[in-house]
Design an enzyme around this catalytic site. Structure first.
Site, PDB file in Angstrom:
ATOM      1  N   ALA A  37      -3.328  11.168  -7.988  1.00  0.00           N
ATOM      2  CA  ALA A  37      -2.826  10.547  -9.152  1.00  0.00           C
ATOM      3  C   ALA A  37      -1.926   9.332  -8.739  1.00  0.00           C
ATOM      4  O   ALA A  37      -0.887   9.102  -9.623  1.00  0.00           O
ATOM      5  CB  ALA A  37      -2.476  11.472 -10.075  1.00  0.00           C
ATOM      6  N   GLY A  52     -14.725   3.307   1.208  1.00  0.00           N
ATOM      7  CA  GLY A  52     -13.469   2.668   1.139  1.00  0.00           C
ATOM      8  C   GLY A  52     -13.359   1.279   1.574  1.00  0.00           C
ATOM      9  O   GLY A  52     -12.638   0.527   1.118  1.00  0.00           O
ATOM     10  N   LYS A 100       3.372   1.268  -4.094  1.00  0.00           N
ATOM     11  CA  LYS A 100       2.441   0.701  -5.176  1.00  0.00           C
ATOM     12  C   LYS A 100       3.442   0.698  -6.442  1.00  0.00           C
ATOM     13  O   LYS A 100       3.426  -0.032  -7.232  1.00  0.00           O
ATOM     14  CB  LYS A 100       1.212   1.008  -5.235  1.00  0.00           C
ATOM     15  N   THR A 128       0.944  -1.121  -0.115  1.00  0.00           N
ATOM     16  CA  THR A 128      -0.094   0.181  -0.018  1.00  0.00           C
ATOM     17  C   THR A 128       0.923   1.003   0.006  1.00  0.00           C
ATOM     18  O   THR A 128       2.290   1.055  -0.128  1.00  0.00           O
ATOM     19  CB  THR A 128      -1.023  -0.003   1.255  1.00  0.00           C
ATOM     20  N   ASP A 152      -6.770  -3.327  -6.674  1.00  0.00           N
ATOM     21  CA  ASP A 152      -7.302  -2.224  -6.618  1.00  0.00           C
ATOM     22  C   ASP A 152      -8.215  -1.898  -8.014  1.00  0.00           C
ATOM     23  O   ASP A 152      -9.466  -1.336  -7.925  1.00  0.00           O
ATOM     24  CB  ASP A 152      -6.325  -0.941  -6.445  1.00  0.00           C
TER      25      ASP A 152
END
Length: 292
Positions: free
Chosen positions: A129, A243, A68, A64, A104
């Site tokens: 982003a 989430g 990533k 995480t 994801d």
């Protein structure tokens, strides 16, 4: 026993150990899931941390924030999601090398469709982003997004994502905070993929005065489940996607990879919605009306 891990920064409160151990127990396959937290560790060496897990007999690890992109670069083999998105949240220690996957991407598609069905995503403000932002942006390309408006403090990162999305046929453009605030009422979706709102990064990533019941809002943050952004969205009457949903769906997809050599996919399927219900009840429902 399947030995798994999570590598990231500020992950002490992660629910990932519980999810994977709970799912393994439901399927009769014991799981040990450990955290490798870089928070407060000076000169944290990500490649070495991955190498150490492999040497200690782990089947793989989740990855995480903020690793990533590094995870994708480190891999010998990249799955379809990684090739499309350019980041990875799952690493597998295969016999023929380090394999990277991105759940994801697949998890967001499943979460969106579970809550909103076939509703087109429309014009969407994407905040952040980075790794999860890239994955969700590519997923929105599968969900009939008409245009992605990217809000990101790092101008180079925003421009790179915009360029890559347009090259994939997904309409995207960078916006300033002022543009986002002005145009938000005209757009349909708001997606927060920045860490703002997390317990370690409190706050709200945008001015929410433009939200209304015409919007749908997703926040990738799930600790806490009730972020300032989602609370504001609910007050405005917008549809919301927690989430927690992404956490569950991406976690199940990662577990499929981790357990592929001992558990058939069809054995996992019946456990997905009960697992989601459990975490919604545990993380979302208790504090639904607890804000002052």
């Amino acid at each position: 026993m399947i030995k798994l891990g999570l590598v990231g920064e500020g992950i002490a409160k992660s629910q990932s150990p519980d999810l994977h151990e709970r799912l393994g127990a439901s399927l009769g396959e014991p799981v040990r899931y450990d955290l490798v937290d870089s928070l407060g560790v000076s000169d944290f060496d990500f490649p070495n941390a991955i190498k150490k897990l492999r040497s200690e007999g782990y089947r793989g690890t989740n990855v995480t924030f903020p690793f990533k992109e590094k995870a994708a670069q480190l891999a010998d083999i990249r799955g379809e999601g990684v090739r499309r998105v350019g980041t990875a949240n799952t690493l597998l220690f295969d016999a023929d090398g380090l394999r990277a996957e991105n759940t994801d991407y697949t998890g967001f598609i499943s979460a969106y469709r579970h809550s909103f069905g076939s509703q087109p995503a429309g014009e969407v403000l994407l905040i952040g982003a980075g790794g999860v932002g890239r994955a969700v942006a590519c997923a929105l390309g599968e969900l009939n997004v008409s245009c992605l408006h990217i809000l990101e403090r790092d101008a180079t990162r925003a421009e790179n994502l915009s360029r890559d999305l347009n090259a994939m046929g997904i309409s995207a453009a960078c916006v300033t905070p002022e543009q986002a605030q002005r145009e938000l009422p005209k757009w349909q979706g708001v997606v927060n993929c920045s860490p703002i709102g997390h317990i370690n990064h409190p706050g709200c990533p945008i001015d929410t005065t433009g939200l209304s019941d015409q919007h749908w809002v997703f926040d990738a943050v799930y600790i806490p489940a009730h972020t300032e952004l989602l609370n504001a969205a609910q007050r405005a009457g917008a549809k919301t996607l927690s989430g927690v949903d992404l956490f569950v769906f991406q976690g199940v997809d990662a577990f499929r990879f981790f357990s592929a050599d001992c558990i058939a996919p069809e054995q996992i399927d019946p456990h997905v919605i009960p697992l989601r219900t459990h975490y919604i009840e545990q993380l979302v429902a208790p504090s639904a009306h607890s804000e002052p």
